[in-house]
Design a protein around this motif. Structure first.
Motif, PDB file in Angstrom:
ATOM      1  N   ASP A  41       0.713  -1.146  -0.056  1.00  0.00           N
ATOM      2  CA  ASP A  41       0.004  -0.005  -0.156  1.00  0.00           C
ATOM      3  C   ASP A  41       1.036   1.238  -0.129  1.00  0.00           C
ATOM      4  O   ASP A  41       2.234   1.201  -0.124  1.00  0.00           O
ATOM      5  N   GLN A  42       0.414   2.574   0.202  1.00  0.00           N
ATOM      6  CA  GLN A  42       0.939   3.521  -0.041  1.00  0.00           C
ATOM      7  C   GLN A  42       1.968   3.880   1.059  1.00  0.00           C
ATOM      8  O   GLN A  42       2.988   4.556   1.221  1.00  0.00           O
ATOM      9  N   ASN A  43       1.875   3.221   2.239  1.00  0.00           N
ATOM     10  CA  ASN A  43       2.869   2.942   3.565  1.00  0.00           C
ATOM     11  C   ASN A  43       3.898   1.873   3.224  1.00  0.00           C
ATOM     12  O   ASN A  43       4.601   1.631   4.192  1.00  0.00           O
ATOM     13  N   ASP A  44       3.830   1.261   2.270  1.00  0.00           N
ATOM     14  CA  ASP A  44       4.650   0.017   2.190  1.00  0.00           C
ATOM     15  C   ASP A  44       4.289  -1.397   2.881  1.00  0.00           C
ATOM     16  O   ASP A  44       5.106  -2.079   3.269  1.00  0.00           O
ATOM     17  N   ASN A  45       3.015  -1.090   3.355  1.00  0.00           N
ATOM     18  CA  ASN A  45       2.467  -2.263   4.081  1.00  0.00           C
ATOM     19  C   ASN A  45       2.362  -3.462   2.881  1.00  0.00           C
ATOM     20  O   ASN A  45       1.690  -3.230   2.010  1.00  0.00           O
ATOM     21  N   ARG A  46       2.868  -4.564   3.362  1.00  0.00           N
ATOM     22  CA  ARG A  46       2.352  -5.703   2.385  1.00  0.00           C
ATOM     23  C   ARG A  46       1.280  -6.481   2.584  1.00  0.00           C
ATOM     24  O   ARG A  46       0.963  -6.874   3.841  1.00  0.00           O
ATOM     25  N   TYR A  47       0.513  -6.651   1.298  1.00  0.00           N
ATOM     26  CA  TYR A  47      -0.786  -7.413   1.614  1.00  0.00           C
ATOM     27  C   TYR A  47      -0.773  -8.508   0.539  1.00  0.00           C
ATOM     28  O   TYR A  47       0.060  -8.530  -0.462  1.00  0.00           O
ATOM     29  N   GLU A  48      -1.650  -9.727   0.633  1.00  0.00           N
ATOM     30  CA  GLU A  48      -1.902 -10.624  -0.114  1.00  0.00           C
ATOM     31  C   GLU A  48      -3.218 -11.158  -0.217  1.00  0.00           C
ATOM     32  O   GLU A  48      -3.804 -11.245   0.579  1.00  0.00           O
ATOM     33  N   LYS A  49      -3.418 -11.131  -1.453  1.00  0.00           N
ATOM     34  CA  LYS A  49      -4.942 -11.771  -1.952  1.00  0.00           C
ATOM     35  C   LYS A  49      -4.844 -12.902  -2.958  1.00  0.00           C
ATOM     36  O   LYS A  49      -4.048 -12.719  -3.770  1.00  0.00           O
ATOM     37  N   THR A  50      -5.824 -13.685  -2.893  1.00  0.00           N
ATOM     38  CA  THR A  50      -5.929 -14.923  -3.842  1.00  0.00           C
ATOM     39  C   THR A  50      -7.082 -14.594  -4.662  1.00  0.00           C
ATOM     40  O   THR A  50      -8.262 -14.548  -3.981  1.00  0.00           O
ATOM     41  N   GLU A  51      -7.044 -14.123  -5.743  1.00  0.00           N
ATOM     42  CA  GLU A  51      -8.125 -13.646  -6.455  1.00  0.00           C
ATOM     43  C   GLU A  51      -8.024 -13.698  -8.146  1.00  0.00           C
ATOM     44  O   GLU A  51      -6.804 -13.764  -8.623  1.00  0.00           O
ATOM     45  N   GLN A  52      -8.876 -13.603  -8.726  1.00  0.00           N
ATOM     46  CA  GLN A  52      -9.031 -13.348 -10.319  1.00  0.00           C
ATOM     47  C   GLN A  52      -8.605 -11.952 -10.792  1.00  0.00           C
ATOM     48  O   GLN A  52      -9.057 -10.796 -10.073  1.00  0.00           O
ATOM     49  N   LEU A  53      -7.842 -12.011 -11.694  1.00  0.00           N
ATOM     50  CA  LEU A  53      -7.332 -10.537 -12.101  1.00  0.00           C
ATOM     51  C   LEU A  53      -8.324 -10.200 -13.188  1.00  0.00           C
ATOM     52  O   LEU A  53      -8.703 -11.083 -14.097  1.00  0.00           O
ATOM     53  N   ASP A  54      -8.775  -8.901 -13.265  1.00  0.00           N
ATOM     54  CA  ASP A  54     -10.083  -8.390 -13.843  1.00  0.00           C
ATOM     55  C   ASP A  54      -9.388  -7.734 -15.423  1.00  0.00           C
ATOM     56  O   ASP A  54      -9.603  -8.056 -16.453  1.00  0.00           O
ATOM     57  N   GLU A  55      -8.688  -6.473 -15.189  1.00  0.00           N
ATOM     58  CA  GLU A  55      -8.209  -5.754 -16.145  1.00  0.00           C
ATOM     59  C   GLU A  55      -7.008  -4.801 -15.783  1.00  0.00           C
ATOM     60  O   GLU A  55      -6.811  -4.609 -14.749  1.00  0.00           O
ATOM     61  N   ILE A  56      -6.368  -4.448 -16.697  1.00  0.00           N
ATOM     62  CA  ILE A  56      -5.286  -3.382 -16.615  1.00  0.00           C
ATOM     63  C   ILE A  56      -5.798  -2.005 -17.207  1.00  0.00           C
ATOM     64  O   ILE A  56      -6.425  -2.286 -18.353  1.00  0.00           O
ATOM     65  N   PHE A  57      -5.716  -0.880 -16.519  1.00  0.00           N
ATOM     66  CA  PHE A  57      -6.203   0.258 -17.200  1.00  0.00           C
ATOM     67  C   PHE A  57      -5.292   1.589 -16.603  1.00  0.00           C
ATOM     68  O   PHE A  57      -4.421   1.239 -15.729  1.00  0.00           O
ATOM     69  N   LYS A  58      -5.269   2.550 -17.592  1.00  0.00           N
ATOM     70  CA  LYS A  58      -4.512   3.742 -17.357  1.00  0.00           C
ATOM     71  C   LYS A  58      -5.413   4.653 -16.598  1.00  0.00           C
ATOM     72  O   LYS A  58      -6.422   4.904 -16.928  1.00  0.00           O
ATOM     73  N   SER A  59      -4.826   5.268 -15.714  1.00  0.00           N
ATOM     74  CA  SER A  59      -5.324   6.667 -15.151  1.00  0.00           C
ATOM     75  C   SER A  59      -5.384   7.853 -16.122  1.00  0.00           C
ATOM     76  O   SER A  59      -4.807   8.159 -16.871  1.00  0.00           O
TER      77      SER A  59
END
Length: 108
Positions: A41-59
């Motif tokens: 995250d923005q504070n460099d805390n690490r997270y882990e999730k098991t999920e399906q990836l949906d899409e890549i998009f640009k801001s």
């Protein structure tokens, strides 16, 4: 869990991912399998999730790219650490800013 699209990461420099890692993400999206996603995250805390990836998009406001998971969680690509634990040494995809500030995974 924090939605990284909604926090102020826009003030942080965006480090584009190496093409090989980007291609791997697109492959997982196409396959539609659930994978282990590790990210900071923005504070460099690490997270882990098991999920399906949906899409890549640009801001719309910057050159930053994001990954949307099936749950709706959005992660800025340079906050990713690994996908499906298939990365090189030190479990990084090239965003370890202490060792590789350019965000290029080719050295791993």
């Amino acid at each position: 869990m924090i939605n990284l699209l909604k926090i102020d990461l826009m003030n942080k420099v965006y480090y584009p991912l190496h093409t090989s890692f980007y291609t791997r993400i697109k492959k997982y999206i196409k396959l539609g399998n659930r994978v282990v996603v590790k990210f900071n995250d923005q504070n460099d805390n690490r997270y882990e999730k098991t999920e399906q990836l949906d899409e890549i998009f640009k801001s719309k406001d910057s050159e930053a790219e994001f990954l949307r998971l099936q749950s709706g969680l959005v992660i800025r690509l340079d906050q990713l650490v690994s996908i499906d634990d298939k990365n090189g040494p030190k479990d990084t995809c090239g965003i370890d800013r202490n060792h590789n500030p350019c965000g290029d995974a080719s050295d791993y």
